[in-house]
Design a protein around this motif. Structure first.
Motif, PDB file in Angstrom:
ATOM      1  N   ARG A  58       8.753   3.377   7.254  1.00 33.44           N
ATOM      2  CA  ARG A  58       8.010   2.090   7.926  1.00 33.44           C
ATOM      3  C   ARG A  58       7.530   2.559   8.786  1.00 33.44           C
ATOM      4  NH1 ARG A  58       6.545  -4.068   7.061  1.00 33.44           N
ATOM      5  NH2 ARG A  58       8.408  -4.053   8.666  1.00 33.44           N
ATOM      6  N   PRO A 118       2.064   4.222   4.501  1.00 34.34           N
ATOM      7  CA  PRO A 118       1.179   4.284   4.826  1.00 34.34           C
ATOM      8  C   PRO A 118       1.436   4.977   6.178  1.00 34.34           C
ATOM      9  CG  PRO A 118       0.744   2.222   3.549  1.00 34.34           C
ATOM     10  CD  PRO A 118       2.198   2.652   3.420  1.00 34.34           C
ATOM     11  N   ARG A 151       0.985  -0.990   0.213  1.00 33.51           N
ATOM     12  CA  ARG A 151      -0.092   0.532  -0.380  1.00 33.51           C
ATOM     13  C   ARG A 151       1.056   1.519   0.266  1.00 33.51           C
ATOM     14  NH1 ARG A 151      -3.849  -1.116  -2.430  1.00 33.51           N
ATOM     15  NH2 ARG A 151      -4.773   0.905  -1.242  1.00 33.51           N
ATOM     16  N   GLU A 159       2.129   4.039  -1.984  1.00 34.61           N
ATOM     17  CA  GLU A 159       1.609   5.130  -3.327  1.00 34.61           C
ATOM     18  C   GLU A 159       2.878   6.087  -3.444  1.00 34.61           C
ATOM     19  OE1 GLU A 159      -1.988   7.943  -2.821  1.00 34.61           O
ATOM     20  OE2 GLU A 159      -0.049   9.315  -3.307  1.00 34.61           O
ATOM     21  N   THR A 172      -0.483   2.382  -6.763  1.00 33.43           N
ATOM     22  CA  THR A 172      -0.149   2.173  -5.349  1.00 33.43           C
ATOM     23  C   THR A 172      -0.154   1.169  -5.423  1.00 33.43           C
ATOM     24  OG1 THR A 172      -2.077   3.371  -4.669  1.00 33.43           O
ATOM     25  CG2 THR A 172      -1.758   1.910  -3.161  1.00 33.43           C
TER      26      THR A 172
END
Length: 286
Positions: free
Chosen positions: A264, A239, A186, A188, A215
């Motif tokens: 992350r 995300p 996920r 982008e 994505t």
């Protein structure tokens, strides 16, 4: 007396009804005129059209704001010719963006939509344009988009422009977590082409309609088709992360798939941008 009064009342009611009907029709015409004016903010002329005749398209297709005042034939014309595989590209779509200065708050170019249209069967299209710097983009199904920068002079003459559509290329890769290399889902990615030969920017700048966003899937894989060969700036955001990682890469890549490493967030926390930018991890794998 009562008969006269009744007849007058009937006549008054009929007159009011007619007046309301005429008012309603006038209001409808006014709304139609406003909608037509809004659709004609951008337009072009192809085969069988007069210069300046609008080609309407839905508002959701245009995210770049239009120019403040549309051009006329007296301002001069762009003589556009669009070809593909050596033949006229009559089914192409053309957009003309006026290039403004850079917005101090963002450092981005103030792009404005100046016109849009489709060439005729001969691949030719006339677009009125005021003097200034422009970016013209042509697209057609099955081909990569092509763009040209130009400066339209102040003398009001015609400026010839040839747009040659080429075969499209694709880009594939994997988004992974920095440090571990584990697949990152996920994420982008926004690809912005370097459309300017005048400014060799480290960071590409192009109208929003010419950017591509994708994505990555649950396994971190991404695939983009329909790209024009050339240099792109890629902005990636994972995300839960409030900032982007940026890379410059050339498409098609020398080796695929690409591995794009992104920070992350953990435990649902929003990860803030570090004071010192992290080194970019952009490498090619097999």
């Amino acid at each position: 007396m009562r008969g006269h009064l009744g007849g007058a009342l009937v006549l008054a009611v009929v007159a009011a009804a007619v007046g309301l009907a005429l008012y309603g029709r006038a209001a409808e015409r006014t709304v139609d005129q406003v909608e037509l004016h809004e659709r004609s903010v951008v337009g072009g002329a192809g085969e069988g059209q007069e210069p300046g005749e609008a080609l309407a398209f839905s508002a959701d297709e245009t995210r770049t704001l239009p120019v403040g005042e549309s051009a006329s034939e007296a301002d001069g014309l762009l003589e556009l010719r669009v070809t593909a595989r050596g033949r006229p590209a009559g089914r192409a779509q053309v957009r003309l963006y006026r290039r403004g200065g850079r917005v101090p708050e963002t450092g981005r170019v103030d792009w404005r939509m100046a016109a849009a249209g489709a060439p005729g069967n001969d691949g030719r299209l006339l677009m009125p344009a005021r003097a200034g710097a422009y970016l013209v983009v042509a697209r057609a199904e099955g081909f990569a988009p092509t763009w040209r920068e130009l400066v339209h002079p102040l003398d009001g003459n015609r400026t010839p422009v040839h747009l040659k559509l080429e075969e499209a290329v694709s880009l594939s890769g994997l988004t992974v977590a920095q440090g571990t290399g584990a697949p990152l889902s996920r994420a982008e990615l926004t690809l912005t082409p370097h459309v300017s030969a005048w400014e060799q920017e480290t960071r590409a700048d192009a109208p929003a309609e010419e950017q591509v966003t994708v994505t990555s899937d649950a396994a971190g894989r991404f695939h983009v088709e329909g790209l024009a060969p050339g240099l792109y700036t890629v902005e990636g955001r994972a995300p839960g992360v409030s900032f982007t990682e940026t890379w410059n890469l050339r498409v098609p890549s020398a080796s695929e798939p690409l591995l794009l490493a992104l920070p992350r967030s953990t435990r649902g926390e929003q990860l803030q941008a570090p004071r010192q930018p992290a080194s970019k991890e952009l490498r090619c794998g097999t």
